[in-house]
Design a protein around this motif. Structure first.
Motif, PDB file in Angstrom:
ATOM      1  N   LYS A 176       0.827  -1.203   0.000  1.00  0.00           N
ATOM      2  CA  LYS A 176       0.000   0.000   0.000  1.00  0.00           C
ATOM      3  C   LYS A 176       0.867   1.262   0.000  1.00  0.00           C
ATOM      4  CE  LYS A 176      -4.164  -1.853   2.229  1.00  0.00           C
ATOM      5  NZ  LYS A 176      -5.047  -1.752   3.410  1.00  0.00           N
ATOM      6  N   ARG A 177       1.924   1.246   0.757  1.00  0.00           N
ATOM      7  CA  ARG A 177       2.808   2.401   0.800  1.00  0.00           C
ATOM      8  C   ARG A 177       3.474   2.651  -0.551  1.00  0.00           C
ATOM      9  NH1 ARG A 177       5.889   1.326   6.597  1.00  0.00           N
ATOM     10  NH2 ARG A 177       4.023   1.656   7.940  1.00  0.00           N
ATOM     11  N   LEU A 178       3.878   1.572  -1.213  1.00  0.00           N
ATOM     12  CA  LEU A 178       4.481   1.732  -2.526  1.00  0.00           C
ATOM     13  C   LEU A 178       3.514   2.343  -3.531  1.00  0.00           C
ATOM     14  CD1 LEU A 178       6.521  -1.591  -2.833  1.00  0.00           C
ATOM     15  CD2 LEU A 178       7.408   0.705  -2.426  1.00  0.00           C
ATOM     16  N   VAL A 179       2.273   1.854  -3.542  1.00  0.00           N
ATOM     17  CA  VAL A 179       1.257   2.390  -4.462  1.00  0.00           C
ATOM     18  C   VAL A 179       0.966   3.846  -4.145  1.00  0.00           C
ATOM     19  CG1 VAL A 179      -1.128   2.184  -5.211  1.00  0.00           C
ATOM     20  CG2 VAL A 179       0.261   0.120  -4.904  1.00  0.00           C
ATOM     21  N   LEU A 180       0.856   4.179  -2.852  1.00  0.00           N
ATOM     22  CA  LEU A 180       0.578   5.550  -2.454  1.00  0.00           C
ATOM     23  C   LEU A 180       1.729   6.488  -2.856  1.00  0.00           C
ATOM     24  CD1 LEU A 180      -1.295   7.506  -1.002  1.00  0.00           C
ATOM     25  CD2 LEU A 180      -0.157   6.917   1.147  1.00  0.00           C
ATOM     26  N   GLY A 181       2.965   6.053  -2.675  1.00  0.00           N
ATOM     27  CA  GLY A 181       4.111   6.869  -3.077  1.00  0.00           C
ATOM     28  C   GLY A 181       4.155   7.104  -4.570  1.00  0.00           C
ATOM     29  N   PHE A 182       3.825   6.090  -5.361  1.00  0.00           N
ATOM     30  CA  PHE A 182       3.795   6.241  -6.813  1.00  0.00           C
ATOM     31  C   PHE A 182       2.732   7.251  -7.224  1.00  0.00           C
ATOM     32  CE2 PHE A 182       2.307   4.876 -11.018  1.00  0.00           C
ATOM     33  CZ  PHE A 182       3.478   5.025 -11.740  1.00  0.00           C
ATOM     34  N   ALA A 183       1.547   7.183  -6.606  1.00  0.00           N
ATOM     35  CA  ALA A 183       0.474   8.135  -6.940  1.00  0.00           C
ATOM     36  C   ALA A 183       0.872   9.558  -6.568  1.00  0.00           C
ATOM     37  CB  ALA A 183      -0.817   7.725  -6.221  1.00  0.00           C
ATOM     38  N   VAL A 184       1.506   9.728  -5.404  1.00  0.00           N
ATOM     39  CA  VAL A 184       1.931  11.066  -4.981  1.00  0.00           C
ATOM     40  C   VAL A 184       2.966  11.634  -5.947  1.00  0.00           C
ATOM     41  CG1 VAL A 184       3.135  12.334  -3.175  1.00  0.00           C
ATOM     42  CG2 VAL A 184       1.346  10.710  -2.566  1.00  0.00           C
ATOM     43  N   SER A 185       3.910  10.809  -6.410  1.00  0.00           N
ATOM     44  CA  SER A 185       4.921  11.283  -7.359  1.00  0.00           C
ATOM     45  C   SER A 185       4.295  11.707  -8.674  1.00  0.00           C
ATOM     46  CB  SER A 185       5.959  10.180  -7.590  1.00  0.00           C
ATOM     47  OG  SER A 185       5.346   9.029  -8.182  1.00  0.00           O
ATOM     48  N   ILE A 186       3.284  10.962  -9.155  1.00  0.00           N
ATOM     49  CA  ILE A 186       2.590  11.346 -10.400  1.00  0.00           C
ATOM     50  C   ILE A 186       1.899  12.695 -10.232  1.00  0.00           C
ATOM     51  CG2 ILE A 186       0.716  10.733 -11.967  1.00  0.00           C
ATOM     52  CD1 ILE A 186       3.215   9.112 -12.416  1.00  0.00           C
ATOM     53  N   LEU A 187       1.215  12.905  -9.087  1.00  0.00           N
ATOM     54  CA  LEU A 187       0.526  14.175  -8.843  1.00  0.00           C
ATOM     55  C   LEU A 187       1.527  15.335  -8.760  1.00  0.00           C
ATOM     56  CD1 LEU A 187      -2.174  13.058  -6.238  1.00  0.00           C
ATOM     57  CD2 LEU A 187      -2.518  13.602  -8.656  1.00  0.00           C
ATOM     58  N   ALA A 188       2.662  15.105  -8.103  1.00  0.00           N
ATOM     59  CA  ALA A 188       3.677  16.157  -8.010  1.00  0.00           C
ATOM     60  C   ALA A 188       4.225  16.518  -9.382  1.00  0.00           C
ATOM     61  CB  ALA A 188       4.806  15.696  -7.081  1.00  0.00           C
ATOM     62  N   LEU A 189       4.456  15.522 -10.242  1.00  0.00           N
ATOM     63  CA  LEU A 189       4.940  15.787 -11.585  1.00  0.00           C
ATOM     64  C   LEU A 189       3.940  16.619 -12.389  1.00  0.00           C
ATOM     65  CD1 LEU A 189       7.096  15.316 -13.737  1.00  0.00           C
ATOM     66  CD2 LEU A 189       5.953  13.186 -14.333  1.00  0.00           C
ATOM     67  N   LEU A 190       2.647  16.294 -12.262  1.00  0.00           N
ATOM     68  CA  LEU A 190       1.624  17.069 -12.961  1.00  0.00           C
ATOM     69  C   LEU A 190       1.586  18.506 -12.460  1.00  0.00           C
ATOM     70  CD1 LEU A 190      -1.302  14.463 -13.123  1.00  0.00           C
ATOM     71  CD2 LEU A 190       0.169  15.197 -15.000  1.00  0.00           C
ATOM     72  N   ALA A 191       1.699  18.691 -11.149  1.00  0.00           N
ATOM     73  CA  ALA A 191       1.677  20.040 -10.593  1.00  0.00           C
ATOM     74  C   ALA A 191       2.860  20.864 -11.080  1.00  0.00           C
ATOM     75  CB  ALA A 191       1.673  19.967  -9.062  1.00  0.00           C
ATOM     76  N   VAL A 192       4.049  20.272 -11.103  1.00  0.00           N
ATOM     77  CA  VAL A 192       5.233  20.989 -11.591  1.00  0.00           C
ATOM     78  C   VAL A 192       5.084  21.365 -13.061  1.00  0.00           C
ATOM     79  CG1 VAL A 192       7.696  20.752 -12.054  1.00  0.00           C
ATOM     80  CG2 VAL A 192       6.775  19.983  -9.875  1.00  0.00           C
ATOM     81  N   THR A 193       4.526  20.482 -13.857  1.00  0.00           N
ATOM     82  CA  THR A 193       4.317  20.773 -15.282  1.00  0.00           C
ATOM     83  C   THR A 193       3.357  21.947 -15.462  1.00  0.00           C
ATOM     84  OG1 THR A 193       4.670  18.430 -15.778  1.00  0.00           O
ATOM     85  CG2 THR A 193       3.645  19.781 -17.481  1.00  0.00           C
TER      86      THR A 193
END
Length: 274
Positions: free
Chosen positions: A55-72
């Motif tokens: 669960k932690r791995l999946v949550l970390g992956f989702a957070v990284s995707i959201l951060a990348l979208l925000a930076v873009t």
């Protein structure tokens, strides 16, 4: 002794028996030790700890995707903002697709915008301003009950030419010429007007100087007066009496096809016009 003999005789305990008993206790179904026993042995089940790690791995992956979208998104907004600032700094505001002004140059609906004048309108406005100044000066001379120096039939006598230095360059391809004249003037009476005969010429530059040390006299404006065919130089201050000045004029004009000014003529020789 008799009782001991009646006891039941058990087979001796061997190492094989110990291993089989241990295998039964460990759940290997009594298989002898070896590769087959290891393959058939029970596998460890997924525990709650493993589920939490997933669960932690999946949550970390989702957070990284959201951060990348925000930076873009932030990078795109900043680039658009920089382009608007650059366009505003380079020149006047330009109309967008819908005709509205972009960036900070937008004005409220009721705001008035200054009219845009073309070069022809500006030239006409400059000519009109010069004509108004001429009329004002003529009215001033009329109040003095005198004719202005450029409206008189003869040139004024407050200046006396001492020496002319004239250079001409003729261009026979299009029958034009350019000229430069330097006139040394002696001032008899103080005046801020220099009046010369000129007609059908284009004046490029006018300079009035006393000498190299004293510097030049600023020219306020110049104009032609076609009624008497003269060219007038108006200075910012009056020329001093008993002093000499140098007047420099650079001009160009057509080589006329009639007996006027610098004109041309032709003749025929052996049927060829020259």
């Amino acid at each position: 002794m008799a009782l001991e003999e009646k006891r039941e005789k058990r087979p001796p305990v061997t190492p094989m028996m110990i291993e089989e008993e241990a295998a039964l206790r460990n759940g290997s179904r009594g298989l002898p030790p070896g590769p087959w026993a290891e393959a058939a042995g029970p596998r460890p089940r997924t525990t709650e700890r493993h589920i939490a790690v997933h669960k932690r791995l999946v949550l970390g992956f989702a957070v990284s995707i959201l951060a990348l979208l925000a930076v873009t998104m932030i990078a795109v907004l900043l680039s658009v903002r920089f382009e608007e600032c650059g366009a505003a700094a380079d020149g006047p505001p330009r109309a967008g697709v819908n005709g509205s002004l972009s960036g900070t140059a937008r004005q409220p609906p009721g705001a008035e915008q200054p009219p845009v004048r073309s070069e022809e309108e500006e030239a006409r406005g400059g000519e009109a301003a010069e004509e108004e100044k001429e009329e004002e000066e003529e009215e001033e001379w009329q109040r003095r009950r005198e004719l202005p120096p450029w409206a008189r039939p003869r040139l004024p006598r407050h200046l006396r030419p001492l020496h002319y230095n004239l250079m001409l360059s003729a261009f026979m391809e299009n029958f034009t010429f350019s000229g430069e004249v330097n006139v040394q003037l002696e001032v008899r009476n103080a005046s801020r007007y220099i009046v010369l005969h000129a007609h059908r010429m284009h004046i490029e530059a006018v300079r009035v100087a006393e000498d190299k040390l004293a510097g030049g006299v600023r020219v306020a404006r110049t104009f032609f007066y076609p009624q008497t065919q003269v060219f007038v130089v108006v200075l910012n201050r009056s020329l001093e009496v008993q002093r000499s000045y140098n007047l420099k004029i650079i001009y160009n004009a057509l080589i006329e096809n009639e007996l006027l000014g610098f004109f041309r003529s032709s003749y025929v020789l052996h049927g060829e016009r020259r």
